[in-house]
Enzyme design. Structure first.
Site: not given
Lengths: 348, 348
Positions: B9-10, B12, B14-15, B57, B142
């Protein structure tokens, strides 16, 4: 700190040990109690929550003779407000209820929150295992109680004990320990080398007395850390001390898993049959202890528990070896025997 | 300790902050990274798990130019064994996924356990609230990930951050902060005095870099402890610094609860509609923060979290006040804007 303690389930197997432990500790005992010379300034009161239908039982009367206050309550029929009124003024509430009665605690938790109880001890006192369905019956119900506690922001300590010496020894060919035998038929699982956290159930009471006086254990999980033994360790101690050779049956991990899946399925089809439920719970315990190997100090710490050995290094838990001496001397007690008979013997 | 870190998730919100924090920390950065003069002997590697369809991307290409290794994986279509092969050799896996993608982590956890990952950080990074349905959507999902972690005995750290400064300020009559506004319409709940744990979202990355190098946080819950502010505090800071008078709408606890129940019901009827789901999650957050008041350091400690202030007393978190200065100077960023546009701007 002075505190008033109320035990729910004081006439049961675990609750009885907790009551004994609190009385023996000396800090909590009533001034009218003739058997405690140890009371200190932190003394206040021990009370037991008892159902109306149990009031005339000998076991309840024996509570009174030991200086324990009896508080009558009917969790099933009373509403939360009524129960909260009864709990008001107690500092600590300890719950130790039957396997089948875990969810009765929901109302007790609601009432404890309403009464402003300073520490609630839900019914734990069992093997270590994670939440989330690994133990789909008993642990999942216990977790529902934890969630209700957290819902209310109610101060708590979760205490788990590992398995008990009293249900963990094999029978002997001579029949010498059959009087107290509660085991599963001398089955060794796989290589017999899974380490398991074990405790003398009487130490549950002695350690609970320490834990509820200790601010370090507030809002924490605590595990009772006595012995850690494999089945091979247990067999070796029993053979050495008895001089007998114990024949073992053997089971594989796959056999235990298959047995658990079957027992769960049967229980699902017969949800109101306590025997099917007990069989499924027992099968899940076997998987947790011997296949998953959840019930050990390392996993307890991983799940966020603190151990009593680090909290109370001066406390000497009874060893399994010492328990076996008692057992071979014919001085152990068979658990869950009729309480009336038990109390009659005690009072004669 | 040298470690190789993989972020899921880097690209995104938070990532991305976590990646920035790890790069800024200097301990983890690739030797080919031109922007890190701080690398130390504990250096190893940062990698990002990227979907095949994202390979071309600009945001993915920018990862490479920063010295981040790109590992292509498709969690939806690959099986656990294939994913485990990709994870093998990494010490730490950090997961930061979208609100709607929490359960994708189940397979990632299975793979991490199979690959022998030494620390798994599930996607937390949110407000404090207890398990058990209080937050029936996001927190419950979660918790399913936590349960899967414990099922596998997988080493972990759960990190929660409180709410973010970036989504917690009111708009101004002048329109001066509208460029970055993500709030809920300047609503003050009840008396406006509920204290809430808050953090500059960029500190999530800086603190995560500390946490994953720290053995004290292994198998623990950690909360990021920056500011603790009430809505009244926030309003006062915004009014003082902007010189503007901010009109507030008001909502009662009962109104928030009613809104949550309605939003949950609508979401249940439209389970596949992400807007309904987002509305229900937002309504649950409002109740947790302002009615239940779960999101504060006291409750975090009660639920078993350790705070970063006690772990890293030397770490100076960005204050809300400093963030407001940045905001009023036109230098804050609106979250969740189109990543392509964002990366284009960054690369020019």
């Amino acid at each position: 700190m002075a505190q008033k303690v109320l035990i729910h389930g004081a006439t049961g197997e675990t609750g009885g040990d907790i009551l004994d432990g609190l009385v023996a500790d000396g800090s909590f005992v009533s001034p009218s109690n003739p058997i405690s010379p140890h009371r200190t300034q932190s003394y206040q009161e021990i009370a037991a929550l008892v159902r109306p239908q149990s009031l005339q039982k000998l076991v309840t009367k024996s509570l009174k003779s030991r200086g324990v206050k009896v508080v009558v309550s009917d969790l099933v029929n009373q509403d939360v407000e009524e129960i909260a009124d009864l709990l008001a003024g107690y500092d600590t509430v300890i719950s130790a209820v039957a396997t089948t009665a875990q969810l009765d605690q929901l109302k007790l938790v609601d009432a404890a929150a309403k009464a402003g109880i300073k520490r609630f001890i839900p019914c734990g006192f069992t093997s270590i295992s994670p939440p989330g369905g690994v133990m789909s019956l008993i642990r999942t119900e216990k977790e529902k109680i934890h969630e209700r506690i957290w819902y209310h922001h109610l101060p708590y300590t979760i205490i788990d004990s590992g398995t008990w010496y009293q249900i963990s020894f094999p029978s002997l060919p001579s029949g010498k320990v059959s009087y107290a035998f509660m085991g599963d038929g001398n089955t060794i699982v796989a290589d017999g080398n899974a380490p398991n956290l074990m405790v003398d159930k009487r130490d549950i009471g002695r350690l609970t007395a320490r834990i509820i006086k200790d601010s370090r254990t507030l809002n924490k999980r605590v595990f009772l850390h006595a012995d850690v033994l494999t089945q091979n360790d247990i067999w070796a101690i029993m053979e050495r001390k008895s001089g007998e050779k114990i024949e073992a049956k053997h089971a594989t991990h796959d056999e235990l898993l298959a047995k658990m899946h079957t027992a769960r399925a049967v229980c699902m089809k017969n949800p109101s049959d306590p025997r099917m439920r007990f069989a499924a719970i027992s099968a899940e315990y076997m998987v947790c202890k011997y296949v998953r190997q959840d019930n050990n100090p390392q996993n307890a710490r991983y799940l966020g528990y603190i151990g009593t050995r680090e909290l109370y290094p001066d406390f000497e838990p009874n060893t399994f070896s010492a328990f076996v001496d008692e057992l071979l001397a014919g001085q152990a007690k068979k658990l869950y025997r009729d309480k009336f008979e038990f109390m009659q013997k005690k009072s004669t």
